[in-house]
Design a protein around this motif. Sequence first.
Motif, PDB file in Angstrom:
ATOM      1  N   GLN A 193      -7.348 -23.652   5.067  1.00 53.35           N
ATOM      2  CA  GLN A 193      -6.547 -24.864   5.332  1.00 53.35           C
ATOM      3  C   GLN A 193      -5.053 -24.561   5.152  1.00 53.35           C
ATOM      4  OE1 GLN A 193      -8.439 -27.738   2.580  1.00 53.35           O
ATOM      5  NE2 GLN A 193      -9.313 -28.788   4.359  1.00 53.35           N
ATOM      6  N   THR A 236      -7.526 -29.928   8.305  1.00 54.21           N
ATOM      7  CA  THR A 236      -7.166 -30.641   7.069  1.00 54.21           C
ATOM      8  C   THR A 236      -7.426 -32.145   7.226  1.00 54.21           C
ATOM      9  OG1 THR A 236      -4.901 -30.748   7.884  1.00 54.21           O
ATOM     10  CG2 THR A 236      -5.399 -28.986   6.325  1.00 54.21           C
ATOM     11  N   GLN A 257      -9.729 -25.866  13.337  1.00 55.47           N
ATOM     12  CA  GLN A 257      -8.866 -26.929  13.880  1.00 55.47           C
ATOM     13  C   GLN A 257      -9.436 -27.446  15.205  1.00 55.47           C
ATOM     14  OE1 GLN A 257      -6.372 -28.287  12.461  1.00 55.47           O
ATOM     15  NE2 GLN A 257      -5.216 -26.821  11.237  1.00 55.47           N
TER      16      GLN A 257
END
Lengths: 197, 197
Positions: free
Chosen positions: A143, A150, A196
């Motif tokens: 992260q 996140t 992501q």
Amino acid sequence: MAKTAARQPVPVRRADAERNIAAILEAATRLLSADPGASVADIAKAAGVGRVTLYGHFPSREALVDAVLDHTVGVADAVLEDPSIDAAPAPEAMEKLLRSSWEILDRHRRLFVAADRVMATERIREHHDRPLRRVERLIARGQRDGDFRTDLPLSWLVTTFFSIIHSAAQEREAGRLAPENVERVLVTTMLSVLEQP
Amino acid sequence: MAKTAARQPVPVRRADAERNIAAILEAATRLLSADPGASVADIAKAAGVGRVTLYGHFPSREALVDAVLDHTVGVADAVLEDPSIDAAPAPEAMEKLLRSSWEILDRHRRLFVAADRVMATERIREHHDRPLRRVERLIARGQRDGDFRTDLPLSWLVTTFFSIIHSAAQEREAGRLAPENVERVLVTTMLSVLEQP
């Protein structure tokens, strides 16, 4: 053998004891991870020792389960301590970690079900925390580095990691997931959750 | 009330019986999903009826668990039968389905643990299959339409769906996932697993 025993009673007795302890721990790990309710009598039988011998080393079920957890956490921790995992970028490290340790982490989790029945939560947490913290640190690193998302809580990502491992182990046991596919399925699923969007 | 009862004994007795059955089913669903080992005595107490009354309606623990599963599957199926789910593109349908039914599907799953202890696997499978098949059909539709990935087995994606729901429910109970975040976390996680990489 008997002659040697007569001459060197202490070391031989110690070697016997160590062999028995190793056999008991191995049998207890195997039986308790298959069935958290496995009896001490069955564990003694599988280890090839009498119940009196078993209770001589582990005076209670709690003491035995405690020793089994200590042993498994030690093994899990040794596998997870791979320096090449710490050195790699987080997604690659996650793949290595899953491939090298999903089985031991699944066994570890099953033993907690056994432990939950006989031990205090605090003592269990002490044991549990070490492998869990390593996984948590790796995800947090991903992260920070911008490799992992996140927008989901860290604790949730750690929970999902363990829950997916456990599901894969169950699916393999039930014959719904081919053994040779488990690692690829785990890595693909976990990275899809972590990376992501 | 007593006067009415004297004049119309049968309908009133029937109304009483229906009220008792509803109370028993409600209490059994609640207690068994919290603890699969909950006793029939505790269920009778929570329902506000005597054990004799309970056994009058459900002659065995198996009969009671069977009725509870029937009831829950009926509720789950009614929720899942939403025509707007069938009409929407698969990713949107998945989001609707998760938001409307994750709690009932989690309760359903817990009850299977209770059922597993007293009922034959085949009978459980009959119950289990209906909601599971609906989820499976939706994921398969997404795969056919090119919305969902095809590099992971369909059975694995269905397993992950149920396993993530169960983890979220546990995390919420343990206070590690805020109730207002559960749906967003579930939808985000599940779509990350399902959608084409």
